[in-house]
Scaffold this active site. Structure first.
Site, PDB file in Angstrom:
ATOM      1  N   ASP A   1      23.962  26.475  73.642  1.00 49.42           N
ATOM      2  CA  ASP A   1      23.123  26.627  72.450  1.00 49.42           C
ATOM      3  C   ASP A   1      23.796  27.443  71.335  1.00 49.42           C
ATOM      4  O   ASP A   1      23.209  27.620  70.262  1.00 49.42           O
ATOM      5  CB  ASP A   1      21.774  27.261  72.820  1.00 49.42           C
ATOM      6  CG  ASP A   1      20.822  26.252  73.431  1.00 49.42           C
ATOM      7  OD1 ASP A   1      21.150  25.046  73.450  1.00 49.42           O
ATOM      8  OD2 ASP A   1      19.741  26.659  73.902  1.00 49.42           O
TER       9      ASP A   1
ATOM     10  N   ARG B   1      11.849  24.317  64.558  1.00 45.10           N
ATOM     11  CA  ARG B   1      11.476  24.336  65.973  1.00 45.10           C
ATOM     12  C   ARG B   1      12.036  25.587  66.640  1.00 45.10           C
ATOM     13  O   ARG B   1      11.490  26.043  67.640  1.00 45.10           O
ATOM     14  CB  ARG B   1      12.044  23.101  66.686  1.00 45.10           C
ATOM     15  CG  ARG B   1      11.483  21.784  66.205  1.00 45.10           C
ATOM     16  CD  ARG B   1      11.999  20.634  67.042  1.00 45.10           C
ATOM     17  NE  ARG B   1      12.150  21.060  68.430  1.00 45.10           N
ATOM     18  CZ  ARG B   1      13.143  20.713  69.225  1.00 45.10           C
ATOM     19  NH1 ARG B   1      14.066  19.904  68.815  1.00 45.10           N
ATOM     20  NH2 ARG B   1      13.204  21.165  70.455  1.00 45.10           N
TER      21      ARG B   1
ATOM     22  N   LYS C   1      12.482  31.677  72.102  1.00 46.75           N
ATOM     23  CA  LYS C   1      11.788  30.384  72.156  1.00 46.75           C
ATOM     24  C   LYS C   1      11.781  29.847  73.573  1.00 46.75           C
ATOM     25  O   LYS C   1      10.740  29.481  74.117  1.00 46.75           O
ATOM     26  CB  LYS C   1      12.502  29.381  71.226  1.00 46.75           C
ATOM     27  CG  LYS C   1      12.087  27.941  71.446  1.00 46.75           C
ATOM     28  CD  LYS C   1      12.801  26.979  70.522  1.00 46.75           C
ATOM     29  CE  LYS C   1      14.080  26.391  71.037  1.00 46.75           C
ATOM     30  NZ  LYS C   1      13.954  25.344  72.055  1.00 46.75           N
TER      31      LYS C   1
ATOM     32  N   CYS D   1      15.674  17.258  71.275  1.00 50.92           N
ATOM     33  CA  CYS D   1      16.888  17.009  70.493  1.00 50.92           C
ATOM     34  C   CYS D   1      17.719  15.898  71.134  1.00 50.92           C
ATOM     35  O   CYS D   1      17.780  15.779  72.350  1.00 50.92           O
ATOM     36  CB  CYS D   1      17.754  18.267  70.458  1.00 50.92           C
ATOM     37  SG  CYS D   1      17.170  19.525  69.326  1.00 50.92           S
TER      38      CYS D   1
HETATM   39  C1  UD1 Z   1      17.411  24.501  78.582  1.00 55.39           C
HETATM   40  C2  UD1 Z   1      17.138  25.000  77.188  1.00 55.39           C
HETATM   41  C3  UD1 Z   1      18.164  24.437  76.228  1.00 55.39           C
HETATM   42  C4  UD1 Z   1      19.569  24.750  76.707  1.00 55.39           C
HETATM   43  C5  UD1 Z   1      19.761  24.293  78.156  1.00 55.39           C
HETATM   44  C6  UD1 Z   1      21.098  24.688  78.756  1.00 55.39           C
HETATM   45  C7  UD1 Z   1      14.712  25.290  77.144  1.00 55.39           C
HETATM   46  C8  UD1 Z   1      13.423  24.829  76.564  1.00 55.39           C
HETATM   47  N1  UD1 Z   1      15.801  24.593  76.774  1.00 55.39           N
HETATM   48  O1  UD1 Z   1      17.255  23.087  78.548  1.00 55.39           O
HETATM   49  O2  UD1 Z   1      17.960  25.023  74.947  1.00 55.39           O
HETATM   50  O3  UD1 Z   1      20.491  24.045  75.892  1.00 55.39           O
HETATM   51  O4  UD1 Z   1      18.727  24.861  78.982  1.00 55.39           O
HETATM   52  O5  UD1 Z   1      21.255  26.073  78.705  1.00 55.39           O
HETATM   53  O6  UD1 Z   1      14.783  26.260  77.885  1.00 55.39           O
HETATM   54  N2  UD1 Z   1      20.118  17.508  83.822  1.00 55.39           N
HETATM   55  C9  UD1 Z   1      20.087  16.417  84.647  1.00 55.39           C
HETATM   56  N3  UD1 Z   1      18.950  16.173  85.368  1.00 55.39           N
HETATM   57  C10 UD1 Z   1      17.873  17.011  85.301  1.00 55.39           C
HETATM   58  C11 UD1 Z   1      17.913  18.137  84.441  1.00 55.39           C
HETATM   59  C12 UD1 Z   1      19.058  18.370  83.715  1.00 55.39           C
HETATM   60  O7  UD1 Z   1      21.041  15.655  84.742  1.00 55.39           O
HETATM   61  O8  UD1 Z   1      16.883  16.751  85.993  1.00 55.39           O
HETATM   62  C13 UD1 Z   1      21.350  17.784  83.025  1.00 55.39           C
HETATM   63  C14 UD1 Z   1      21.088  17.639  81.537  1.00 55.39           C
HETATM   64  O9  UD1 Z   1      21.208  16.300  81.121  1.00 55.39           O
HETATM   65  C15 UD1 Z   1      22.167  18.514  80.961  1.00 55.39           C
HETATM   66  C16 UD1 Z   1      22.287  19.652  81.991  1.00 55.39           C
HETATM   67  O10 UD1 Z   1      21.731  19.134  83.198  1.00 55.39           O
HETATM   68  O11 UD1 Z   1      23.392  17.844  80.905  1.00 55.39           O
HETATM   69  C17 UD1 Z   1      21.588  20.944  81.583  1.00 55.39           C
HETATM   70  O12 UD1 Z   1      20.214  20.740  81.495  1.00 55.39           O
HETATM   71  P1  UD1 Z   1      19.139  21.901  81.784  1.00 55.39           P
HETATM   72  O13 UD1 Z   1      19.832  23.160  82.226  1.00 55.39           O
HETATM   73  O14 UD1 Z   1      18.076  21.324  82.614  1.00 55.39           O
HETATM   74  O15 UD1 Z   1      18.616  22.162  80.339  1.00 55.39           O
HETATM   75  P2  UD1 Z   1      17.122  22.198  79.856  1.00 55.39           P
HETATM   76  O16 UD1 Z   1      16.283  22.932  80.842  1.00 55.39           O
HETATM   77  O17 UD1 Z   1      16.724  20.844  79.389  1.00 55.39           O
END
Ligand code: UD1
Length: 421
Positions: free
Chosen positions: A308, A400, A22, A118
């Site tokens: 995850d 999803r 996904k 989520c």
């Molecule tokens: C992706 C995955 C999700 C997985 C996560 C961590 C997809 C669609 N989703 O989510 O399933 O759980 O990686 O492996 O690929 N953060 C910030 N600022 C930002 C971006 C992130 O503070 O601009 C923080 C988030 O709040 C969180 C952490 O960084 O605490 C990890 O986020 P990130 O690695 O960006 O996860 P996603 O890309 O949202």
């Protein structure tokens, strides 16, 4: 809203296929916006998040055709009709923010609603924004939308992410493919989904090096062309189904599975007393004799233990011998499954980002509530090992991220049915 009813039914046996990822597919799809030529993705998973991304891309002017029962996606963004990603679609799924980088790169502007997804934490976008600003974008937040523009186009630069965010790495890598000059992204995320994205972008003509390491270098090119690309195996679906025989006993083969996608997770399974063996077709998982042993887990960016899989691992630990400490380091609010598991007789204490699970002999079926995608499936796994009937309510998050979950677990001998609501 649909519910799923699971009844503990003894060991699971058999073989099931693992779908394309996904999270890889959701970042490969927006890559279509980078080129006016067609992009074809094979091995796509059949999930509602993929439909949401299709809807979003169509709203931007892309053509998205789902073929072969949803396993092939033909995408084409000959022209971009609008650069505005509307709240009504974006709110359904956080991965919608992955259109920001490609739109900025190709159209030099994007208006993207702040995402939903989520409810597992604050999930801001500051890391994406700071990185794209280094590439020359001007970004403002107005009325819940990010208004981004790069008059004259993005320019390559060196930037270090303050945290190795998966989504930010994906947005920056896509944006930098069409920037002028060279971008060096430091502290980049190393997840297999990013490696898969880079492989696809390279087929489209991008010049990128260093995927799978913390430094990714992108040499901007004038244009990208069409390509065909198979989506990498879903390591989270794989890990989830590996836990089914671990919890219930039995021996299950996961077709398409690979240890290198989940090394840290496989090490924990081994320590818990679960055997994982590579076969010609995938991975064979069986519980060795006796009760599973408690193991401590800390979630980390790849190659560490994936956040995850934390909820599903907690389900396993509920009936393990001993006490397991699970530390969640990625998302601050990701233990919502714990009180639901406790309704089934689990003994868990949550304090901040740490959950302490004292293993009990047996869980008991109960009505429970699915609060997010991975939590939903952890409750199903727990239900498979529980005495009596477990009703998992509000399972829309499940659809999803997991295709045909009743069919797949049913094929292994699980007693599981969906009740339409
Ligand atoms: C992706 C995955 C999700 C997985 C996560 C961590 C997809 C669609 N989703 O989510 O399933 O759980 O990686 O492996 O690929 N953060 C910030 N600022 C930002 C971006 C992130 O503070 O601009 C923080 C988030 O709040 C969180 C952490 O960084 O605490 C990890 O986020 P990130 O690695 O960006 O996860 P996603 O890309 O949202």
């Amino acid at each position: 809203m649909d519910s799923i009813i699971v009844t503990g039914n003894g060991p699971l046996n058999g073989a099931i296929p693992i779908a394309g990822a996904k999270n890889a597919c959701l970042t490969l799809m927006p890559a279509t916006l980078l080129s006016d030529e067609p992009l074809t993705l094979t091995n796509a998973p059949r999930l509602s998040d993929i439909k949401t991304m299709s809807e979003l891309l169509r709203s931007l002017g892309a053509e998205v055709t789902s073929m072969q029962d949803g396993q092939v996606l033909a995408l084409s963004s000959h022209t971009i009709a609008t650069t505005k990603a509307d709240y009504e679609i974006v709110r359904k799924m956080r991965a919608s923010n992955l259109v920001l980088g490609p739109l900025l790169a190709r159209e030099h502007e994007a208006i993207v609603s702040l995402p939903g997804g989520c409810a597992i934490g604050a999930r801001p976008m500051d890391i994406h924004i700071t990185a794209l600003e280094t590439l020359g974008a001007e970004i403002e937040l107005k009325d819940g939308y990010l208004h981004a523009k790069a008059p004259g186009g993005l320019k390559g630069a060196t930037h270090e992410l303050r945290f190795a965010s998966v989504g930010a790495t994906e947005n920056v890598v896509m944006a930098a493919t069409l920037a002028k000059g060279t971008t060096v992204l430091k502290n980049a995320a190393r997840e297999p989904e990013i490696v898969d994205l880079v492989h696809c972008l390279r087929k489209m003509g991008a010049q990128i090096e260093g995927e799978g390491t913390s430094t990714i270098t992108i040499q901007g090119v004038d244009r990208l062309h069409g390509a065909t690309h198979p989506v990498v195996t879903d390591r989270i679906e794989l890990g989830t189904y590996m836990l089914a025989p671990a919890i219930c006993g039995g021996e299950v083969e996961l077709l398409g599975g690979r240890i290198d996608l989940l090394e840290a997770f496989c090490e924990k399974l081994d320590a818990a007393g679960i055997s994982v063996e590579e076969t010609e077709k995938g991975l064979k998982v069986a519980r060795k004799n006796g009760r599973v042993k408690a193991v401590d887990v800390v979630t980390e960016p790849f190659p560490g233990f994936p956040t995850d899989l934390q909820a599903q691992m907690m389900a396993l630990m509920c009936t393990a011998e001993g006490t397991a400490v699970l530390e969640e380091k990625i998302f601050e609010n990701r233990f919502m499954h714990a009180p639901e598991l406790m309704r089934m007789g689990a003994s868990i204490e949550v304090q901040g980002g740490t959950a302490t699970v004292h293993g009990v002999e047996r869980l008991k079926g109960a009505p429970v509530m699915a609060t997010d995608l991975r939590a939903s499936v952890s409750l199903i796994l727990a239900g498979l090992a529980a005495e009596g009937e477990t009703i998992v309510n509000r399972v829309y998050h499940l659809d999803r991220g997991y295709e045909r979950v009743e069919e797949k677990l049913g094929a292994l001998g699980a007693k599981i049915e969906r009740v339409k609501g």
